[in-house]
Design a protein around this motif. Structure first.
Motif, mmCIF file in Angstrom:
data_model
loop_
_atom_site.group_PDB
_atom_site.id
_atom_site.type_symbol
_atom_site.label_atom_id
_atom_site.label_comp_id
_atom_site.label_asym_id
_atom_site.label_seq_id
_atom_site.Cartn_x
_atom_site.Cartn_y
_atom_site.Cartn_z
ATOM 1 N N ARG A 1 1.021 -1.215 0.079
ATOM 2 C CA ARG A 1 -0.026 -0.105 -0.367
ATOM 3 C C ARG A 1 0.712 1.338 0.448
ATOM 4 N N HIS A 2 2.259 1.566 0.475
ATOM 5 C CA HIS A 2 3.188 2.459 0.699
ATOM 6 C C HIS A 2 3.451 2.860 -0.926
ATOM 7 N N ASP A 3 3.808 3.710 -1.644
ATOM 8 C CA ASP A 3 5.036 4.539 -2.366
ATOM 9 C C ASP A 3 5.995 3.618 -2.785
ATOM 10 N N GLU A 4 6.842 3.602 -1.819
ATOM 11 C CA GLU A 4 7.968 2.784 -2.334
ATOM 12 C C GLU A 4 7.955 1.263 -1.993
ATOM 13 N N THR A 5 6.979 0.062 -3.253
ATOM 14 C CA THR A 5 7.297 -0.746 -2.911
ATOM 15 C C THR A 5 7.757 -1.449 -3.117
ATOM 16 N N CYS A 6 9.117 -1.391 -3.811
ATOM 17 C CA CYS A 6 9.832 -2.013 -4.805
ATOM 18 C C CYS A 6 11.197 -1.805 -3.924
ATOM 19 N N LYS A 7 11.866 -0.950 -3.217
ATOM 20 C CA LYS A 7 12.264 -0.863 -1.932
ATOM 21 C C LYS A 7 11.765 -1.493 -0.294
ATOM 22 N N MET A 8 10.586 -2.004 -0.535
ATOM 23 C CA MET A 8 10.080 -2.863 0.292
ATOM 24 C C MET A 8 9.960 -3.767 0.533
ATOM 25 N N GLU A 9 9.851 -4.197 -0.917
ATOM 26 C CA GLU A 9 10.042 -6.074 -1.329
ATOM 27 C C GLU A 9 11.003 -6.115 -1.573
ATOM 28 N N LEU A 10 12.629 -5.610 -2.023
ATOM 29 C CA LEU A 10 13.775 -5.778 -2.179
ATOM 30 C C LEU A 10 14.204 -5.856 -0.126
ATOM 31 N N TRP A 11 13.468 -4.611 0.398
ATOM 32 C CA TRP A 11 14.130 -5.274 2.017
ATOM 33 C C TRP A 11 13.088 -6.384 2.450
ATOM 34 N N LEU A 12 11.896 -6.681 2.138
ATOM 35 C CA LEU A 12 12.058 -7.937 2.829
ATOM 36 C C LEU A 12 12.667 -9.292 2.320
ATOM 37 N N ARG A 13 12.990 -9.091 1.125
ATOM 38 C CA ARG A 13 13.832 -9.922 0.490
ATOM 39 C C ARG A 13 15.183 -10.583 0.998
ATOM 40 N N MET A 14 16.355 -9.650 1.962
ATOM 41 C CA MET A 14 17.054 -9.401 2.077
ATOM 42 C C MET A 14 17.024 -9.969 3.356
ATOM 43 N N ASN A 15 15.620 -9.495 4.147
ATOM 44 C CA ASN A 15 15.880 -9.720 5.520
ATOM 45 C C ASN A 15 14.852 -11.013 5.795
ATOM 46 N N TYR A 16 14.824 -11.551 4.991
ATOM 47 C CA TYR A 16 13.445 -12.928 5.722
ATOM 48 C C TYR A 16 13.527 -13.518 4.527
ATOM 49 N N LEU A 17 13.858 -13.266 3.407
ATOM 50 C CA LEU A 17 13.935 -14.646 2.678
ATOM 51 C C LEU A 17 14.886 -16.297 2.752
ATOM 52 N N VAL A 18 15.734 -15.812 3.515
ATOM 53 C CA VAL A 18 17.236 -17.096 3.598
ATOM 54 C C VAL A 18 16.020 -18.104 4.936
ATOM 55 N N ASP A 19 15.574 -16.972 6.221
ATOM 56 C CA ASP A 19 14.706 -17.392 6.963
ATOM 57 C C ASP A 19 13.149 -18.733 6.706
ATOM 58 N N PHE A 20 13.012 -17.827 5.643
ATOM 59 C CA PHE A 20 11.704 -18.059 4.878
ATOM 60 C C PHE A 20 11.168 -19.716 4.076
ATOM 61 N N LYS A 21 12.804 -19.780 3.333
ATOM 62 C CA LYS A 21 13.540 -20.931 2.809
ATOM 63 C C LYS A 21 13.534 -22.598 3.870
ATOM 64 N N HIS A 22 14.646 -21.999 4.709
ATOM 65 C CA HIS A 22 14.771 -22.673 5.666
ATOM 66 C C HIS A 22 13.997 -23.410 6.041
ATOM 67 N N HIS A 23 12.650 -22.839 6.613
ATOM 68 C CA HIS A 23 11.633 -23.329 7.720
ATOM 69 C C HIS A 23 10.769 -23.574 6.938
ATOM 70 N N PHE A 24 10.336 -22.867 5.969
ATOM 71 C CA PHE A 24 8.684 -23.025 5.397
ATOM 72 C C PHE A 24 9.575 -23.746 4.242
ATOM 73 N N MET A 25 9.942 -23.848 3.474
ATOM 74 C CA MET A 25 10.299 -24.618 1.906
ATOM 75 C C MET A 25 10.361 -26.107 2.189
ATOM 76 N N ARG A 26 11.173 -26.345 3.531
ATOM 77 C CA ARG A 26 12.216 -27.398 3.492
ATOM 78 C C ARG A 26 10.943 -28.553 4.181
ATOM 79 N N ASN A 27 10.035 -28.816 4.727
ATOM 80 C CA ASN A 27 9.084 -29.690 4.450
ATOM 81 C C ASN A 27 7.241 -29.156 3.519
#
Length: 494
Positions: A370-396
């Motif tokens: 909903r914010h104006d800087e959507t691309c920056k927000m998506e990049l920030w989410l990827r940098m901070n949480y993609l590794v943890d999500f792959k390790h815990h969510f996608m394992r099983n």
């Protein structure tokens, strides 16, 4: 005349003649009065109506008993107040301020019976009072709710969730206006600040899940109860932001000298109902206003702390706190690491907790867009949480239910190994699709090669779901189409 004789005359009694009245004194007070009776039948009749039938108490007596030291007296006062207001609803408008203040004050009462009676009375009042009427008194209600959610007593915390359910059901917009305070209360219900060396270095405070053995329910069940309310609260925030986007004047990006197509009307054809007149452009959806100005909302005047999740800074701060806690809840509920990768079986309680975790993350992802800087927000989410999500969510991934399928519901999910019906109405197909939607939102065309491992798993699951031919409900179809569209968009921009 001597002095002695004068002294005797002063104290000598005056003898009155027979038949004569005693003369009145100069300083005598007239005590006579006259009375007349005044009869007002309507007033006497109304006074008799305003009493409760069980104990003959009016509304003022019942409200005064709310301050009594005895829990039974306060509980009976709440029950009598509900009985009185149900018989005479016009008393609610006349005594709204007193009723709201007294009922909200017992949210933190020590006795559970008093708190239960207060919740029932609040539920009754919510059906009678409109949001416009309770809006001036809602800061007081919110303050008492916040006090109950952060109370030291476990019973008061549990009953505060019941109060929250009533307010979310009846006044979601008023409740979400105080999201900055309530979101912190949600975090404190399931966690506490971690004491470490970070406090000395003045870094951001870290939170960890708390375990309280004094509760009547298990820690996992308590977290499920809190996360369920948090999901409903965030859903109300998302719904409220959708409504505010459609209100007010919007800035037009078109040039003020844009061409307008003239409309030619044939009155003969129009008289025969063969032609319709379009009042506005674009098919009559909304009129275009050639103005570079727009109305300033109240949100721009408020501080960042008062904006709640509408501020990008506050949203990032809340995500940094809640996401690690949600990952810890997921780890506790997820199956053992030694389980097979495909089709991991989950217990019903664990799956409910995992579904709430993914639903909260999905709603937070919606708010980031909903914010104006959507691309920056998506990049920030990827940098901070993609590794943890792959390790815990996608394992099983993907997940399925451990319970057996009922014979009555076997035909509705025929042939779909991920759509098993259960008695607790947990939709784990929606759980898998929500997980897919969260993960594909972190992918982009530039990172397609790096994310090929877990993206292939999602593509296979989506393909199997589409080719299965089973019946899907509206939520499943909506989530499935969103994931498919995102995958096609990433592949197209490659």
């Amino acid at each position: 005349m001597t002095k002695k004789r004068k002294h005797q005359e002063d104290f000598q009694k005056v003898k009155l003649k027979v038949g004569k009245k005693k003369p009145k004194l100069e300083n005598a007070t007239d005590t006579t009065f006259k009375t007349k009776t005044i009869q007002i039948p309507e007033q006497l009749k109304e006074d008799g109506m305003l009493t409760a039938q069980n104990r003959k108490l009016n509304i003022k007596d019942l409200l005064s008993q709310m301050h009594h030291y005895s829990p039974s007296v306060k509980q009976n006062a709440l029950l009598g107040l509900k009985d009185l207001l149900s018989q005479y609803p016009f008393l609610i408008d006349a005594h709204l301020s007193s009723i709201i203040s007294e009922v909200a004050a017992v949210f933190t009462d020590k006795d559970s019976g008093v708190r239960g009676a207060a919740v029932h009375l609040l539920q009754f009042l919510a059906s009678k009072i409109r949001a416009e009427q309770i809006a001036p008194f809602f800061p007081l209600v919110s303050a008492h709710l916040s006090s109950a959610m952060t109370h030291i007593s476990e019973g008061i915390q549990e009953d505060s969730l019941k109060v929250l359910d009533v307010l979310l059901e009846s006044y979601p917009a008023l409740l979400t206006d105080r999201s900055s305070i309530l979101l912190k209360n949600f975090v404190e219900l399931i966690s506490h600040q971690q004491l470490s060396k970070r406090l000395k270095s003045r870094d951001k405070l870290s939170w960890m899940l708390s375990v309280n053995p004094n509760r009547r329910v298990t820690s996992q069940q308590w977290r499920l109860n809190v996360l369920t309310r948090l999901k409903r609260f965030l859903q109300a925030v998302v719904d409220g932001s959708n409504e505010t986007e459609d209100e007010g004047l919007q800035e037009q990006k078109d040039s003020p000298h844009s061409l307008r197509n003239p409309i030619f009307i044939s009155w003969k054809v129009h008289a025969n109902n063969q032609q319709h007149i379009h009042l506005y452009e674009n098919g009559g959806l909304r009129p275009k206003m050639n103005s570079s100005f727009r109305l300033r909302s109240l949100a721009s005047v408020m501080d960042s702390a008062e904006k709640g999740l509408s501020s990008a800074e506050n949203l990032k701060g809340f995500i940094e706190i809640i996401i690690p806690l949600l990952i810890e809840c997921w780890i506790e509920a997820s199956p053992a690491q030694s389980a097979p990768i495909l089709g991991n079986l989950l217990e019903s309680d664990c799956q409910q907790l995992m579904q709430q975790v993914l639903s909260i993350i999905h709603l937070l992802w919606k708010l980031t867009k909903r914010h104006d800087e959507t691309c920056k927000m998506e990049l920030w989410l990827r940098m901070n949480y993609l590794v943890d999500f792959k390790h815990h969510f996608m394992r099983n991934f993907p997940y399925s239910l451990q319970e057996t399928v009922k014979h009555k519901k076997k035909d509705s999910c025929k042939g779909n190994k991920y759509c098993m019906a259960s008695s607790n109405s947990v939709d784990h197909l929606l759980l898998n699709l929500t997980l897919c939607d969260i993960m594909v939102s972190l992918a982009s065309a530039s990172t397609l090669q790096a994310d090929s491992g877990w993206l292939d798993m999602i593509r296979k699951f989506v393909t199997d779901t589409l080719q299965d031919g089973s019946r899907l409900n509206s939520k499943q179809v909506n989530r499935l189409l969103g994931v498919t569209w995102r995958l096609m968009q990433i592949q197209q921009n490659k």
